[in-house]
Enzyme design. Structure first.
Site, PDB file in Angstrom:
ATOM      1  N   GLN A 111       0.840  -1.197   0.000  1.00 50.76           N
ATOM      2  CA  GLN A 111       0.000   0.000   0.000  1.00 50.76           C
ATOM      3  C   GLN A 111       0.877   1.249   0.000  1.00 50.76           C
ATOM      4  O   GLN A 111       2.084   1.173   0.235  1.00 50.76           O
ATOM      5  CB  GLN A 111      -0.895  -0.004   1.237  1.00 50.76           C
ATOM      6  CG  GLN A 111      -0.135  -0.119   2.548  1.00 50.76           C
ATOM      7  CD  GLN A 111      -0.916  -0.827   3.639  1.00 50.76           C
ATOM      8  OE1 GLN A 111      -2.131  -0.833   3.651  1.00 50.76           O
ATOM      9  NE2 GLN A 111      -0.209  -1.423   4.594  1.00 50.76           N
TER      10      GLN A 111
ATOM     11  N   HIS B  51      -8.559   3.165  19.786  1.00 47.81           N
ATOM     12  CA  HIS B  51      -7.790   2.068  20.366  1.00 47.81           C
ATOM     13  C   HIS B  51      -8.378   1.582  21.689  1.00 47.81           C
ATOM     14  O   HIS B  51      -8.349   0.384  21.976  1.00 47.81           O
ATOM     15  CB  HIS B  51      -6.324   2.480  20.521  1.00 47.81           C
ATOM     16  CG  HIS B  51      -5.626   2.659  19.220  1.00 47.81           C
ATOM     17  ND1 HIS B  51      -4.907   3.782  18.889  1.00 47.81           N
ATOM     18  CD2 HIS B  51      -5.567   1.851  18.123  1.00 47.81           C
ATOM     19  CE1 HIS B  51      -4.423   3.659  17.668  1.00 47.81           C
ATOM     20  NE2 HIS B  51      -4.811   2.492  17.185  1.00 47.81           N
TER      21      HIS B  51
ATOM     22  N   GLU C 175       0.994  -8.341  11.743  1.00 42.98           N
ATOM     23  CA  GLU C 175       0.865  -7.270  10.752  1.00 42.98           C
ATOM     24  C   GLU C 175       1.565  -7.706   9.470  1.00 42.98           C
ATOM     25  O   GLU C 175       2.701  -8.180   9.512  1.00 42.98           O
ATOM     26  CB  GLU C 175       1.488  -5.990  11.303  1.00 42.98           C
ATOM     27  CG  GLU C 175       1.734  -4.901  10.275  1.00 42.98           C
ATOM     28  CD  GLU C 175       0.463  -4.365   9.637  1.00 42.98           C
ATOM     29  OE1 GLU C 175       0.403  -4.324   8.385  1.00 42.98           O
ATOM     30  OE2 GLU C 175      -0.475  -3.999  10.378  1.00 42.98           O
TER      31      GLU C 175
ATOM     32  N   ASP D 291       1.171 -12.932   7.376  1.00 44.21           N
ATOM     33  CA  ASP D 291      -0.188 -12.858   6.846  1.00 44.21           C
ATOM     34  C   ASP D 291      -1.154 -13.291   7.942  1.00 44.21           C
ATOM     35  O   ASP D 291      -1.173 -14.460   8.340  1.00 44.21           O
ATOM     36  CB  ASP D 291      -0.301 -13.776   5.628  1.00 44.21           C
ATOM     37  CG  ASP D 291      -1.679 -13.764   4.993  1.00 44.21           C
ATOM     38  OD1 ASP D 291      -2.611 -13.156   5.565  1.00 44.21           O
ATOM     39  OD2 ASP D 291      -1.843 -14.376   3.915  1.00 44.21           O
ATOM     40  N   GLY D 292      -1.955 -12.357   8.427  1.00 48.47           N
ATOM     41  CA  GLY D 292      -2.873 -12.657   9.518  1.00 48.47           C
ATOM     42  C   GLY D 292      -3.922 -13.686   9.157  1.00 48.47           C
ATOM     43  O   GLY D 292      -4.358 -14.471  10.013  1.00 48.47           O
TER      44      GLY D 292
ATOM     45  N   ASP E  68      -8.001  -5.338  13.673  1.00 46.05           N
ATOM     46  CA  ASP E  68      -7.768  -3.896  13.531  1.00 46.05           C
ATOM     47  C   ASP E  68      -7.300  -3.648  12.102  1.00 46.05           C
ATOM     48  O   ASP E  68      -6.135  -3.386  11.842  1.00 46.05           O
ATOM     49  CB  ASP E  68      -6.717  -3.457  14.556  1.00 46.05           C
ATOM     50  CG  ASP E  68      -6.455  -1.961  14.521  1.00 46.05           C
ATOM     51  OD1 ASP E  68      -7.132  -1.256  13.748  1.00 46.05           O
ATOM     52  OD2 ASP E  68      -5.569  -1.506  15.265  1.00 46.05           O
ATOM     53  N   SER E  69      -8.242  -3.738  11.190  1.00 43.37           N
ATOM     54  CA  SER E  69      -7.908  -3.709   9.769  1.00 43.37           C
ATOM     55  C   SER E  69      -8.125  -2.328   9.168  1.00 43.37           C
ATOM     56  O   SER E  69      -8.793  -1.467   9.753  1.00 43.37           O
ATOM     57  CB  SER E  69      -8.785  -4.715   9.016  1.00 43.37           C
ATOM     58  OG  SER E  69     -10.147  -4.311   9.093  1.00 43.37           O
ATOM     59  N   THR E  70      -7.574  -2.144   7.978  1.00 46.81           N
ATOM     60  CA  THR E  70      -7.924  -0.986   7.171  1.00 46.81           C
ATOM     61  C   THR E  70      -9.297  -1.226   6.548  1.00 46.81           C
ATOM     62  O   THR E  70      -9.949  -2.242   6.800  1.00 46.81           O
ATOM     63  CB  THR E  70      -6.887  -0.763   6.064  1.00 46.81           C
ATOM     64  OG1 THR E  70      -6.857  -1.925   5.213  1.00 46.81           O
ATOM     65  CG2 THR E  70      -5.501  -0.550   6.648  1.00 46.81           C
TER      66      THR E  70
ATOM     67  N   PRO F 189      -5.205  -5.675   0.520  1.00 45.07           N
ATOM     68  CA  PRO F 189      -4.950  -6.883   1.308  1.00 45.07           C
ATOM     69  C   PRO F 189      -5.964  -7.110   2.419  1.00 45.07           C
ATOM     70  O   PRO F 189      -6.007  -8.197   3.010  1.00 45.07           O
ATOM     71  CB  PRO F 189      -3.551  -6.629   1.891  1.00 45.07           C
ATOM     72  CG  PRO F 189      -3.377  -5.146   1.858  1.00 45.07           C
ATOM     73  CD  PRO F 189      -4.132  -4.671   0.667  1.00 45.07           C
TER      74      PRO F 189
END
Length: 276
Positions: A31, A62, A106, A137-138, A155-157, A162
């Site tokens: 990214q 958070h 991460e 890779d989670g 806690d993703s984008t 991805p």
């Protein structure tokens, strides 16, 4: 000359902040990453042009993505975080007195490095004795660890690039299997004003596998619309009933906020009903 950074939250809406300095901009393997200094919110991390965190308001997101699940589960000893490479979620996890190990997985090591370089209040968690940080890779990590965790936090984008698979029903099924028999999953599920389809996808996918599925809200100024949602799936414990009222040094989260966050406006209830 004035410099501004703009996140286009929809094709018709942009959110702009005046910046005084650009600290980093690079294309990682996954990214585009930028770190800028804004006059309003301090340092800001952006991924693919989307705001991920800022110095001034990070505590809201958070605290709320972590403490609701951690204070619902009576013994959240092993906690897994997928994504969250800035470290803020891990910081809140390892602060909890009952957590014995917080594992952060991460995929993009450059996010972790940017946090170390520019966000010391977030990356301080990386070196905590209870913390483990893995660059991996989670999605695959979840598949490889059955019956291993008390709490999983995604806690993703946003669901692009991805992160797309992190919003799939198949991924939530793998999370269910990676949790112990009384485990809890929590995911960030976007804005009810602008991302109703994402909420339906997350809520509906989690509800397929978890007997208790609920959505709660928090106010994060730099996220689209300022109103943000989280979806929680629990195998056993009702997230509206606290097992622990640890508030620690929280700045947003309280036990009262915890309970109130599940009291949803009518239009949000209608979104999740449509996703069931």
């Amino acid at each position: 000359m004035e410099l501004w950074v703009t996140e286009y939250q929809t094709p018709a809406l942009g959110y702009s902040c005046k910046i005084s300095e650009t600290l980093r901009t690079e294309q990682t393997d996954f990214q585009h990453l930028s770190v800028v200094v804004t006059e309003q919110f301090g340092r800001m991390l952006l991924l693919d042009g989307m705001v991920q965190t800022t110095e001034k308001d990070e505590f809201v997101y958070h605290e709320m993505i972590t403490r609701v699940a951690l204070n619902t589960h009576p013994a959240p000893r092993r906690v897994l975080i997928i994504g969250g490479g800035d470290g803020g979620t891990l910081r809140e996890v390892v602060r909890h007195p009952q957590v014995e190990e917080g594992v952060l997985v991460e995929i993009d090591d450059r996010v972790v490095q940017a946090a170390r370089d520019f966000f010391p209040d977030l990356s301080c968690s990386f070196d905590e004795p209870k913390a483990r940080v893995l660059i991996a890779d989670g999605i695959q990590y979840i598949k490889d660890h059955k019956d291993s965790f008390d709490v999983i936090i995604v806690d993703s984008t946003e669901p692009v690039g991805p992160a797309v698979e992190l919003f799939s029903a198949a991924f939530y099924q793998n999370c269910f299997q990676a949790l112990k028999n009384d485990g809890i999953l929590v995911v960030q599920s976007e804005s009810p004003f602008f991302n109703a389809d994402v909420i339906k996808m997350a809520y509906g996918g989690i509800k397929q596998h978890f007997p208790i599925t609920k959505l709660y809200l928090a106010n994060v100024p730099t996220y689209p619309s300022g109103l943000w949602s989280f979806t929680i799936g629990s195998k056993k414990y009702d997230p509206e009933t606290l097992s622990c009222e640890d508030e620690g040094n929280a700045r947003y989260y309280t036990s009262e906020v915890h309970r109130a966050a599940f009291k949803l406006p009518a239009f949000v209830r209608q979104i999740i009903e449509a996703g069931e």
